[in-house]
Design a protein around this motif. Structure first.
Motif, PDB file in Angstrom:
ATOM      1  N   LEU A  44       0.831  -1.213   0.000  1.00  0.00           N
ATOM      2  CA  LEU A  44       0.000   0.000   0.000  1.00  0.00           C
ATOM      3  C   LEU A  44       0.862   1.259   0.000  1.00  0.00           C
ATOM      4  CD1 LEU A  44      -2.937  -0.918   2.402  1.00  0.00           C
ATOM      5  CD2 LEU A  44      -3.180   0.045   0.102  1.00  0.00           C
ATOM      6  N   THR A  45       1.942   1.242   0.761  1.00  0.00           N
ATOM      7  CA  THR A  45       2.857   2.394   0.775  1.00  0.00           C
ATOM      8  C   THR A  45       3.432   2.644  -0.613  1.00  0.00           C
ATOM      9  OG1 THR A  45       3.441   2.025   3.094  1.00  0.00           O
ATOM     10  CG2 THR A  45       4.993   3.301   1.773  1.00  0.00           C
ATOM     11  N   ALA A  46       3.861   1.577  -1.283  1.00  0.00           N
ATOM     12  CA  ALA A  46       4.431   1.711  -2.621  1.00  0.00           C
ATOM     13  C   ALA A  46       3.391   2.187  -3.633  1.00  0.00           C
ATOM     14  CB  ALA A  46       5.025   0.374  -3.061  1.00  0.00           C
ATOM     15  N   ILE A  47       2.175   1.647  -3.543  1.00  0.00           N
ATOM     16  CA  ILE A  47       1.102   2.060  -4.464  1.00  0.00           C
ATOM     17  C   ILE A  47       0.817   3.557  -4.309  1.00  0.00           C
ATOM     18  CG2 ILE A  47      -1.381   1.836  -4.902  1.00  0.00           C
ATOM     19  CD1 ILE A  47      -1.090  -1.162  -4.268  1.00  0.00           C
ATOM     20  N   ASN A  48       0.744   4.017  -3.074  1.00  0.00           N
ATOM     21  CA  ASN A  48       0.503   5.443  -2.839  1.00  0.00           C
ATOM     22  C   ASN A  48       1.635   6.303  -3.399  1.00  0.00           C
ATOM     23  OD1 ASN A  48      -2.007   6.215  -1.424  1.00  0.00           O
ATOM     24  ND2 ASN A  48      -1.346   4.719   0.098  1.00  0.00           N
ATOM     25  N   GLN A  49       2.866   5.849  -3.260  1.00  0.00           N
ATOM     26  CA  GLN A  49       4.005   6.619  -3.755  1.00  0.00           C
ATOM     27  C   GLN A  49       4.026   6.690  -5.271  1.00  0.00           C
ATOM     28  OE1 GLN A  49       7.318   4.563  -1.950  1.00  0.00           O
ATOM     29  NE2 GLN A  49       7.218   5.755  -0.041  1.00  0.00           N
TER      30      GLN A  49
END
Length: 401
Positions: free
Chosen positions: A144-149
């Motif tokens: 989720l962190t990577a998707i948001n970034q």
């Protein structure tokens, strides 16, 4: 970095699929488990001689015991790994150049993008994520962190509510995972046509994104202009709206859901079309087709886009009977020279088997049928050659005399 907690040694002669880079390893191929891997943990897969083959995520609750991620012994499965795979998927979608005419499409297609069990769909400024395996579930926060970034959406909806979650020993999840909640009806564009979608309550991730190219192919002006169209399993309009956009005289939308048909009617109005001649019928598709047959109703184009009929191998005979009956009924309703667009999204039904089913329906209906175009999922739903199961959507556009 995710730590490797176990090693799985295969039975002798069972390494072929791993060497061929198929991403699924079934329980029956495993001879021995060393360590104490838990659901979602990383494990190494070894051949019967103890040689490294691959690294993947383990699930003791699933028949698919390991989802393979890497065949490189030196590759670390860490935050950089997940970010790299997502960045690659992002690059491939950018190359399709779908926007601005299309604002909703698939960003990550699970195994076909090297991310088994992860689906991410774009709907304008919002994303919908599906975590379908224990391995993805264990790394969901990192992902989720990577998707948001990478995509910087206004919000991410999690729709981890597919049937496969139960087979993985996972609960159903439907929530806003990060950012803002989407509106109850979010308006997207597909090839310039407006559709309202419900991300938290709609089918799949909200819309059938995989049919985009097929809607264009089937509903070309030469196929639909001034024609009478029957759109079966219409959901929120899909093929019917494309037919209207290209000059259809009259469209009948059939679906089991009153709510979906209500949204289909709203979608027609959303595009500025006034269509008092169109019909919206809620009910069982088989019953409605039989009613039309018994009353000598005829159509120039019929679209059959049913839900998945085969959820497991034991469902295949039943599914084939269902597909045959459905197409047999539709073939009896077509005018001479009319067109049938028929689909199966059951991954266990191959294109070859589906064609055989269609052949049987044509013989029983006493109609001459020509396939004029084969149809499949769009390029944002790529098919991985080492994973033929990713080619799940198949269809035929047929001329019927």
């Amino acid at each position: 970095m995710q730590r490797i907690t176990g090693q799985l040694t295969l039975k002798r002669g069972r390494e072929k699929s791993v060497l061929n880079r198929h991403p699924w390893l079934f329980s029956g191929a495993i001879g021995r488990v060393e360590g104490k891997p838990q659901s979602g943990d990383l494990v190494q897969v070894l051949d019967s001689n103890g040689r490294f083959l691959a690294t993947g995520t383990f699930n003791p609750h699933s028949q698919i015991r390991v989802r393979l991620l890497s065949w490189d012994v030196d590759e670390q499965i860490d935050a950089a790994f997940w970010n790299g795979r997502l960045q690659q998927a992002h690059k491939h979608r950018q190359q399709l150049q779908l926007e601005p005419a299309t604002t909703a499409y698939r960003l990550v297609n699970a195994e076909a993008d090297g991310l088994p069990g992860l689906i991410v769909d774009k709907y304008g400024e919002f994303l919908v994520m599906q975590s379908l395996t224990a391995g993805i579930e264990a790394q969901k926060k990192t992902i989720l962190t990577a998707i948001n970034q990478i995509w910087q959406p206004k919000g991410i909806v999690e729709r981890s509510d597919a049937d496969v979650r139960a087979k993985e020993g996972l609960p159903t999840i439907r929530r806003v995972a990060s950012g803002e909640p989407p509106p109850d009806t979010l308006v997207i564009q597909e090839n310039g046509i407006l559709f309202g979608v419900n991300l938290l309550g709609g089918h799949k991730s909200g819309f059938y994104l995989d049919q985009r190219e097929n809607r264009t192919a089937v509903c070309q002006p030469q196929h639909v202009a001034n024609k009478n169209v029957l759109n079966v399993f219409a959901y929120t309009g899909g093929f019917g709206l494309y037919a209207i956009a290209n000059g259809a005289q009259q469209v009948t939308h059939v679906d089991s859901s009153y709510n979906a048909l209500e949204l289909a009617e709203q979608n027609v109005e959303r595009n500025g079309w006034k269509r008092p001649q169109d019909e919206y019928l809620a009910g069982d598709a088989f019953d409605i087709l039989r009613h039309y047959r018994d009353n000598n109703q005829r159509f120039d184009l019929i679209v059959l886009d049913p839900p998945k009929f085969a959820h497991s191998q034991r469902d295949v005979p039943y599914a084939c009977r269902g597909y045959k009956d459905l197409n047999w009924l539709a073939l009896q309703l077509l005018t001479p020279g009319g067109l049938l667009a028929t689909f199966s999204c059951s991954g266990l039904i191959s294109a070859e088997l589906f064609q055989k089913v269609l052949f049987g329906a044509a013989v029983d209906a006493n109609r001459q049928v020509q396939i004029i175009q084969t149809l499949s999922q769009g390029p944002d739903h790529p098919v991985l050659l080492t994973f033929p199961e990713s080619a799940y959507l198949k269809g035929f556009l047929c001329r019927v005399s």
